[in-house]
Design an enzyme around this catalytic site. Structure first.
Site, PDB file in Angstrom:
ATOM      1  N   ASN A   1      -7.689  -2.380  13.928  1.00 35.17           N
ATOM      2  CA  ASN A   1      -9.069  -2.451  13.576  1.00 35.17           C
ATOM      3  C   ASN A   1      -9.197  -3.692  12.663  1.00 35.17           C
ATOM      4  O   ASN A   1     -10.207  -3.822  12.003  1.00 35.17           O
ATOM      5  CB  ASN A   1      -9.548  -1.340  12.916  1.00 35.17           C
ATOM      6  CG  ASN A   1      -8.801  -0.970  11.518  1.00 35.17           C
ATOM      7  OD1 ASN A   1      -7.642  -1.525  11.319  1.00 35.17           O
ATOM      8  ND2 ASN A   1      -9.276  -0.204  10.978  1.00 35.17           N
TER       9      ASN A   1
ATOM     10  N   ASP B   1       0.855  -1.163   0.091  1.00 30.47           N
ATOM     11  CA  ASP B   1      -0.064   0.082  -0.108  1.00 30.47           C
ATOM     12  C   ASP B   1       0.892   1.331  -0.110  1.00 30.47           C
ATOM     13  O   ASP B   1       2.050   1.319   0.262  1.00 30.47           O
ATOM     14  CB  ASP B   1      -0.941   0.007   1.266  1.00 30.47           C
ATOM     15  CG  ASP B   1      -0.212  -0.381   2.618  1.00 30.47           C
ATOM     16  OD1 ASP B   1       0.887  -0.407   2.607  1.00 30.47           O
ATOM     17  OD2 ASP B   1      -0.972  -0.662   3.460  1.00 30.47           O
TER      18      ASP B   1
ATOM     19  N   HIS C   1      -7.461  -4.441   9.929  1.00 31.10           N
ATOM     20  CA  HIS C   1      -6.653  -4.289   8.867  1.00 31.10           C
ATOM     21  C   HIS C   1      -5.618  -5.082   8.502  1.00 31.10           C
ATOM     22  O   HIS C   1      -4.833  -5.139   9.156  1.00 31.10           O
ATOM     23  CB  HIS C   1      -6.841  -2.786   8.125  1.00 31.10           C
ATOM     24  CG  HIS C   1      -5.854  -1.921   8.421  1.00 31.10           C
ATOM     25  ND1 HIS C   1      -5.853  -0.536   8.758  1.00 31.10           N
ATOM     26  CD2 HIS C   1      -4.419  -2.216   8.809  1.00 31.10           C
ATOM     27  CE1 HIS C   1      -4.573  -0.131   8.972  1.00 31.10           C
ATOM     28  NE2 HIS C   1      -3.947  -1.136   9.018  1.00 31.10           N
TER      29      HIS C   1
ATOM     30  N   GLU D   1      -9.627  -1.868   4.872  1.00 33.84           N
ATOM     31  CA  GLU D   1     -10.340  -1.440   6.080  1.00 33.84           C
ATOM     32  C   GLU D   1     -11.355  -2.275   6.102  1.00 33.84           C
ATOM     33  O   GLU D   1     -12.106  -2.883   5.493  1.00 33.84           O
ATOM     34  CB  GLU D   1     -10.645   0.050   5.925  1.00 33.84           C
ATOM     35  CG  GLU D   1      -9.570   1.043   6.006  1.00 33.84           C
ATOM     36  CD  GLU D   1      -8.817   1.250   7.220  1.00 33.84           C
ATOM     37  OE1 GLU D   1      -8.568   0.327   8.034  1.00 33.84           O
ATOM     38  OE2 GLU D   1      -8.423   2.371   7.245  1.00 33.84           O
TER      39      GLU D   1
HETATM   40  C1  GLP Z   1      -0.318   0.324   8.714  1.00 28.77           C
HETATM   41  C2  GLP Z   1      -0.205  -0.439   7.352  1.00 28.77           C
HETATM   42  C3  GLP Z   1      -0.361  -1.789   7.522  1.00 28.77           C
HETATM   43  C4  GLP Z   1       0.298  -2.468   8.902  1.00 28.77           C
HETATM   44  C5  GLP Z   1      -0.544  -1.713   9.984  1.00 28.77           C
HETATM   45  C6  GLP Z   1       0.337  -1.974  11.230  1.00 28.77           C
HETATM   46  O1  GLP Z   1      -1.384   1.396   8.648  1.00 28.77           O
HETATM   47  N1  GLP Z   1      -0.910   0.165   6.257  1.00 28.77           N
HETATM   48  O2  GLP Z   1       0.272  -2.617   6.546  1.00 28.77           O
HETATM   49  O3  GLP Z   1       0.446  -3.676   8.900  1.00 28.77           O
HETATM   50  O4  GLP Z   1      -0.858  -0.340   9.914  1.00 28.77           O
HETATM   51  O5  GLP Z   1       1.173  -1.153  11.636  1.00 28.77           O
HETATM   52  P1  GLP Z   1       2.416  -1.476  12.805  1.00 28.77           P
HETATM   53  O6  GLP Z   1       2.870  -2.565  12.433  1.00 28.77           O
HETATM   54  O7  GLP Z   1       3.268  -0.201  12.936  1.00 28.77           O
HETATM   55  O8  GLP Z   1       1.509  -1.859  14.115  1.00 28.77           O
END
Ligand code: GLP
Length: 237
Positions: A136, A67, A138, A143
């Site tokens: 959440n 993404d 995702h 989402e």
């Molecule tokens: C972000 C990314 C995800 C990631 C998630 C968790 O928003 N778009 O691909 O897995 O949040 O982030 P973190 O690893 O910092 O908890």
């Protein structure tokens, strides 16, 4: 799902690196799906070290990131382009044209989504997809409410996601409202999914992802439909 319970972040990163390196060394022209966020940072560091030590080459590896925010230029430190350069791509021997990241600045975003899907298709299939988990539920920026049939698409970011990710920005108003993300169908088509989940704040959602029903409300629950998912986590399930 194959669950590997580890004791802490370091162990998670080490175990993940072992699996990634083994897979990459086994396949002639591997295709690797990459994730951002703080979770894979330790893994990326170990991948850089392995490349430096000569244990792995990325010359024949193609990567696809999950993404990118819409509207952030690559030089912006919060863009996922910047993150990937900093944490991985600038430190390994991958030819840059083999590292794909969605372009969140494309004039025609719909066309960019189609281009991205076509590039993944042209590469064959994703051999190993790295994934983190949002609080959440995702994955990537899929989402709650995203159908399992989704391909690369533009999303309106959830308020929770913007709040959580605000920690990286000067203030919440700077967090983009939209993103471009690989869809769930594409993730489910990967040969093997390596799902990294760290820390108590993800415990409640991870339990639902693994043991709850498959529901669009928790996009990561779709991973239950995949025959080859490895979860590495320090969370007691
Ligand atoms: C972000 C990314 C995800 C990631 C998630 C968790 O928003 N778009 O691909 O897995 O949040 O982030 P973190 O690893 O910092 O908890």
């Amino acid at each position: 799902m194959n669950i590997i319970k580890v004791n802490n972040y370091e162990e998670m990163s080490k175990k993940a690196a072992e699996i990634v390196l083994e897979k990459l060394n086994k396949i002639e022209k591997p295709v690797l799906g990459l994730a951002t966020g703080s979770t894979p940072e330790g893994l990326y560091k170990l991948m850089c070290e392995a490349n430096k030590a000569g244990d792995i080459s990325f010359q024949d590896v193609t990567t696809f990131n999950l993404d990118e925010y819409v509207g952030l230029p690559e030089e912006n430190e919060q863009s996922y382009h910047y993150f990937m350069d900093e944490h991985l791509l600038n430190h390994i021997d991958i030819p840059k044209q083999q590292a794909y990241i969605p372009n969140g600045l494309a004039e025609d975003l719909e066309a960019e989504c189609a281009r991205y899907d076509a590039a993944i298709e042209a590469a064959g299939k994703i051999d190993l997809q790295l994934l983190g988990l949002g609080v959440n539920g995702h994955v990537g920026f899929n989402e709650p409410g995203t159908p399992v049939t989704s391909r690369t698409h533009i999303v309106e970011l959830d308020d929770i996601t913007r709040e959580v990710n605000a920690r990286f920005f000067e203030d919440e108003a700077e967090v983009p409202t939209k993103a471009i993300t690989m869809g769930i169908a594409t993730i489910l088509e990967a040969d093997h999914v390596l799902f990294l989940v760290h820390g108590e704040k993800k415990a409640e959602i991870l339990r639902k992802v693994i043991n709850g029903e498959v529901t669009e409300d928790i996009p990561a629950s779709a991973l239950q439909l995949h025959p080859n998912v490895t979860v590495i986590t320090d969370i007691e399930l």
